[in-house]
Design a protein around this motif. Sequence first.
Motif, PDB file in Angstrom:
ATOM      1  N   ASP A  64      47.217  37.021  38.022  1.00 22.82           N
ATOM      2  CA  ASP A  64      48.093  37.199  38.596  1.00 22.82           C
ATOM      3  C   ASP A  64      47.047  39.167  38.765  1.00 22.82           C
ATOM      4  O   ASP A  64      48.073  39.891  39.179  1.00 22.82           O
ATOM      5  N   HIS A  65      46.348  39.183  38.073  1.00 28.71           N
ATOM      6  CA  HIS A  65      45.176  40.145  38.034  1.00 28.71           C
ATOM      7  C   HIS A  65      44.357  40.436  39.305  1.00 28.71           C
ATOM      8  O   HIS A  65      43.510  40.699  39.741  1.00 28.71           O
ATOM      9  N   VAL A  66      44.095  39.263  39.524  1.00 31.59           N
ATOM     10  CA  VAL A  66      42.796  38.977  40.801  1.00 31.59           C
ATOM     11  C   VAL A  66      42.958  38.670  42.094  1.00 31.59           C
ATOM     12  O   VAL A  66      41.772  38.765  42.897  1.00 31.59           O
ATOM     13  N   MET A  67      43.838  38.116  42.238  1.00 31.83           N
ATOM     14  CA  MET A  67      43.728  36.918  43.252  1.00 31.83           C
ATOM     15  C   MET A  67      43.825  38.135  44.599  1.00 31.83           C
ATOM     16  O   MET A  67      44.471  37.153  45.785  1.00 31.83           O
ATOM     17  N   GLY A  68      44.006  39.095  44.722  1.00 33.23           N
ATOM     18  CA  GLY A  68      44.044  39.354  46.152  1.00 33.23           C
ATOM     19  C   GLY A  68      42.653  40.178  46.318  1.00 33.23           C
ATOM     20  O   GLY A  68      42.927  41.004  46.912  1.00 33.23           O
ATOM     21  N   LEU A  69      41.912  39.922  45.496  1.00 35.62           N
ATOM     22  CA  LEU A  69      40.309  40.237  46.000  1.00 35.62           C
ATOM     23  C   LEU A  69      40.490  39.907  47.753  1.00 35.62           C
ATOM     24  O   LEU A  69      39.450  41.528  47.548  1.00 35.62           O
ATOM     25  N   ASP A  88      34.357  43.805  32.347  1.00 37.04           N
ATOM     26  CA  ASP A  88      33.424  42.918  31.503  1.00 37.04           C
ATOM     27  C   ASP A  88      33.341  41.882  32.118  1.00 37.04           C
ATOM     28  O   ASP A  88      32.995  41.166  32.781  1.00 37.04           O
ATOM     29  N   ARG A  89      31.693  41.474  31.659  1.00 34.55           N
ATOM     30  CA  ARG A  89      31.547  40.073  31.669  1.00 34.55           C
ATOM     31  C   ARG A  89      31.990  38.627  31.870  1.00 34.55           C
ATOM     32  O   ARG A  89      31.137  38.244  33.489  1.00 34.55           O
ATOM     33  N   ALA A  93      32.363  36.816  35.614  1.00 37.32           N
ATOM     34  CA  ALA A  93      32.385  35.591  35.909  1.00 37.32           C
ATOM     35  C   ALA A  93      33.283  34.713  36.438  1.00 37.32           C
ATOM     36  O   ALA A  93      32.730  33.836  37.340  1.00 37.32           O
ATOM     37  N   ALA A  94      34.050  35.435  36.184  1.00 33.89           N
ATOM     38  CA  ALA A  94      35.293  34.514  36.563  1.00 33.89           C
ATOM     39  C   ALA A  94      35.616  35.103  38.002  1.00 33.89           C
ATOM     40  O   ALA A  94      35.543  34.094  39.183  1.00 33.89           O
ATOM     41  N   LEU A  95      35.429  36.016  37.983  1.00 34.16           N
ATOM     42  CA  LEU A  95      35.584  36.649  39.861  1.00 34.16           C
ATOM     43  C   LEU A  95      34.289  35.753  40.850  1.00 34.16           C
ATOM     44  O   LEU A  95      34.806  35.397  41.614  1.00 34.16           O
ATOM     45  N   PHE A  99      36.290  33.185  43.671  1.00 31.57           N
ATOM     46  CA  PHE A  99      35.678  33.941  44.871  1.00 31.57           C
ATOM     47  C   PHE A  99      34.460  33.771  45.150  1.00 31.57           C
ATOM     48  O   PHE A  99      33.548  34.026  46.632  1.00 31.57           O
ATOM     49  N   ALA A 100      33.677  32.067  45.060  1.00 33.45           N
ATOM     50  CA  ALA A 100      32.899  31.838  45.291  1.00 33.45           C
ATOM     51  C   ALA A 100      31.867  32.372  46.797  1.00 33.45           C
ATOM     52  O   ALA A 100      31.179  32.325  46.581  1.00 33.45           O
TER      53      ALA A 100
END
Length: 241
Positions: A64-69, A88-89, A93-95, A99-100
């Motif tokens: 809910d905080h990243v999926m619109g990147l 943060d680190r 890493a998750a991004l 979003f590979a």
Amino acid sequence: MIGCDCAVCRSEDPRDKRTRPSIYLELDDGGRVLVDTTPDLRFQALRHDIRRVDAILFTHAHADHVMGLDEVRRFNMLTRQPVPVYADRRTLAALRRIFAYVFDSDAPKGGGVPDLRLWTIGGPFMIGRQEIVPVPIRHGNWHILGFRVGTFAYLTDCNGIPEASRPLLDGLECLVLDALRRRPHPTHFTLDQAVAAARKIGARRTLFTHIAHELGHEASCAGLPDGMALAYDALTIEMAG
Ligand SMILES: [Zn+2]
Ligand SMILES: [Zn+2]
Ligand SMILES: [Zn+2]
């Protein structure tokens, strides 16, 4: 909530129509900073006519905080600039994983991908002339980041504030704090827990966010202490200095 007929989901009050949590900061030096890129970012940007993002701060990497990147590529096109991303680190890493296709130089880019510059947050930092202070907070068994900007602080997705972070929250004019619902939750404050935490922090004004559909705006606000209220979509706050 999808498929729900509860009173809040059926409410006609526009303050009960909630998209996913994010804020947009307009700094004194003109900088425009987005905090988190929700799955609703495209809709939010259209609704509020947001045309520029000079930097993005991430609190953590839940969906809910990243999926619109991906939507950020439109801001790249409009401003012809890459967008610096601060997190943060663990979040960076998750991004890179989620979003590979953005970060993998071999992936076909189709209609374009966001042009991002990733920066690891290691302490307070500057965006233009504005100092941004990361505030570690507890979110289940993760420590994630809230942010202090002048006398404003944004602490979403929080069920505990470590002692070491307390001094970072002194002297606030306005605090935005997680308050999910009334029933206990393993990673979010309940409304009562949020009120207790807000009292300890002692900001002049506290607004609760990340609100679930159990909490109707008007009825919930009526039961809150002076200086505290639920936030709502499109709420705008002007801060002096
Ligand atoms: Zn509902
Ligand atoms: Zn979360
Ligand atoms: Zn969340």
